[in-house]
Design an enzyme around this catalytic site. Structure first.
Site, PDB file in Angstrom:
ATOM      1  N   PRO A  18      34.260  38.888  45.411  1.00 20.13           N
ATOM      2  CA  PRO A  18      33.276  39.573  44.562  1.00 20.13           C
ATOM      3  C   PRO A  18      34.022  40.427  43.544  1.00 20.13           C
ATOM      4  O   PRO A  18      34.758  41.345  43.915  1.00 20.13           O
ATOM      5  CB  PRO A  18      32.505  40.443  45.568  1.00 20.13           C
ATOM      6  CG  PRO A  18      33.456  40.666  46.699  1.00 20.13           C
ATOM      7  CD  PRO A  18      34.356  39.465  46.755  1.00 20.13           C
ATOM      8  N   CYS A 103      36.287  48.830  47.025  1.00 20.86           N
ATOM      9  CA  CYS A 103      36.444  49.104  45.595  1.00 20.86           C
ATOM     10  C   CYS A 103      37.185  50.428  45.390  1.00 20.86           C
ATOM     11  O   CYS A 103      36.774  51.467  45.923  1.00 20.86           O
ATOM     12  CB  CYS A 103      35.091  49.158  44.898  1.00 20.86           C
ATOM     13  SG  CYS A 103      35.213  49.483  43.122  1.00 20.86           S
ATOM     14  N   ASP A 205      46.958  39.429  45.736  1.00 18.21           N
ATOM     15  CA  ASP A 205      48.193  38.836  45.210  1.00 18.21           C
ATOM     16  C   ASP A 205      48.365  37.354  45.532  1.00 18.21           C
ATOM     17  O   ASP A 205      49.484  36.859  45.570  1.00 18.21           O
ATOM     18  CB  ASP A 205      49.421  39.596  45.716  1.00 18.21           C
ATOM     19  CG  ASP A 205      49.546  40.996  45.153  1.00 18.21           C
ATOM     20  OD1 ASP A 205      48.812  41.301  44.191  1.00 18.21           O
ATOM     21  OD2 ASP A 205      50.346  41.793  45.668  1.00 18.21           O
TER      22      ASP A 205
END
Length: 337
Positions: A18, A103, A205
């Protein structure tokens, strides 16, 4: 290979993250058309979902993604509100509710949302229980390794989440304080995997198939979630899926195919957002698609100054046609920013 989130079978353990402003319905549709797996919506504020605002509805729309489950991510800090928001989303077609505890953005953290919730395990448990009780759909969690290097409590929070009924956990291998600097600690994710019996997904990553192999080796995770590695490469998910099935990753699409993909994606953005906003939303995607191709900097400058949607389409076509004519059959490999 693969796992279940309750009764929902995830055949290919490669998930699209997301991403605010990125994983909207047109992008998810593009990934699905190329053979992507489970995809998550952009983060939606819980109160916005309850009000069923037009913006929230757009973020949570299924789009044309075939039979793939619709996973909607919610952010917030009030257990009752998040439960109500989850119920609204499920009533509107969501198959999975994902809770945002990861987040790192300052505007989110200052509202005690996102990764800030990892600092309050009592409140976290209240949120888990409230959302799980509110819906019949499975509830999943995305978090980081912790708030900072001194407080990497992801394994403990994962156990709390599982005890409260959370059915899958995704871990971005950084702390909140790292944001997107440094390197994702895939090895630490193994501690989360060892702490619970539900599926654990590794994130952070992962931008080529070598990363996938090494991430799974270090983390012991049940799958991977791709975020920034999919910028400008909606085919990357299907490349990883092919690699996991065969041990060989297919090459990137030809420049001609990439041109066709971006033109279809661009048309979907115009349909979804409307011409005015669609042109503007498309600019970052066009920049990512063209990254490292000859003349890309000048091309991006041109695109950013054009408001006419038809002219943008013409410029995209001409740019990729020139790249194809220069015998550059595939885009160079590119690392995520």
């Amino acid at each position: 290979m693969g796992f279940h989130i309750d009764s929902i079978a995830i055949a290919d353990p490669v998930l699209l993250a997301p991403m605010s402003g990125v994983s909207d319905s047109p992008f998810r549709e593009t990934v699905a058309n190329l053979g992507g797996g489970l995809m998550f919506s952009e983060m939606i504020a819980s109160r916005e979902a309850i009000r069923e605002t037009r913006n929230a509805a757009k973020k949570a729309s299924r789009g044309v993604t075939g039979d793939s489950p619709l996973a909607v991510q919610l952010a917030g800090h009030d257990p009752e509100v998040m439960g109500d928001a989850a119920r609204v989303c499920v009533d509107n077609g969501a198959d999975i509710i994902d809770l945002n505890f990861g987040c790192p953005a300052k505007k989110v953290v200052h509202k005690r949302c996102g990764s800030a919730l990892m600092r309050d395990e009592v409140l976290s448990a209240e949120i888990f229980r409230a959302v799980v009780a509110a819906v019949d759909a499975p509830v999943t969690l995305k978090m980081r390794t912790g708030w900072d290097s001194e407080n990497r409590n992801a394994p403990r929070l994962a156990r709390i989440a599982q005890d409260c009924g959370i059915r899958m956990i995704t871990v971005h291998g950084r702390t909140r304080q790292q944001k997107y600097t440094g390197h994702a600690d895939w090895a630490f994710i193994r501690q989360v995997k060892q702490a619970v019996s539900i599926p654990v997904i590794a994130n952070g990553d992962i931008v080529d198939v070598d990363d996938v192999r090494e991430c799974l080796r270090q983390s012991g995770a049940d799958g991977v979630m791709i975020g920034r590695g999919a910028y400008g490469r909606p085919w990357f998910i299907s490349q990883i899926i092919a690699y996991l099935h065969t041990g060989v990753a297919p090459p990137p699409p030809s420049i001609e195919t990439q041109r066709d993909v971006i033109l279809e994606h661009y048309a979907a953005m115009l349909r979804h957002h409307g011409n005015w906003r669609g042109v503007r939303v498309a600019r970052k995607h066009i920049g990512w698609y063209s990254n490292d191709l000859p003349g890309s900097s000048r091309f991006r400058g041109q695109i950013n100054g054009i408001d006419d949607p038809r002219e943008v389409m013409q410029e995209i076509t001409m740019f990729f046609d020139r790249a194809a004519e220069s015998d550059l059959t595939v885009a160079p490999s590119r690392k995520a920013a």
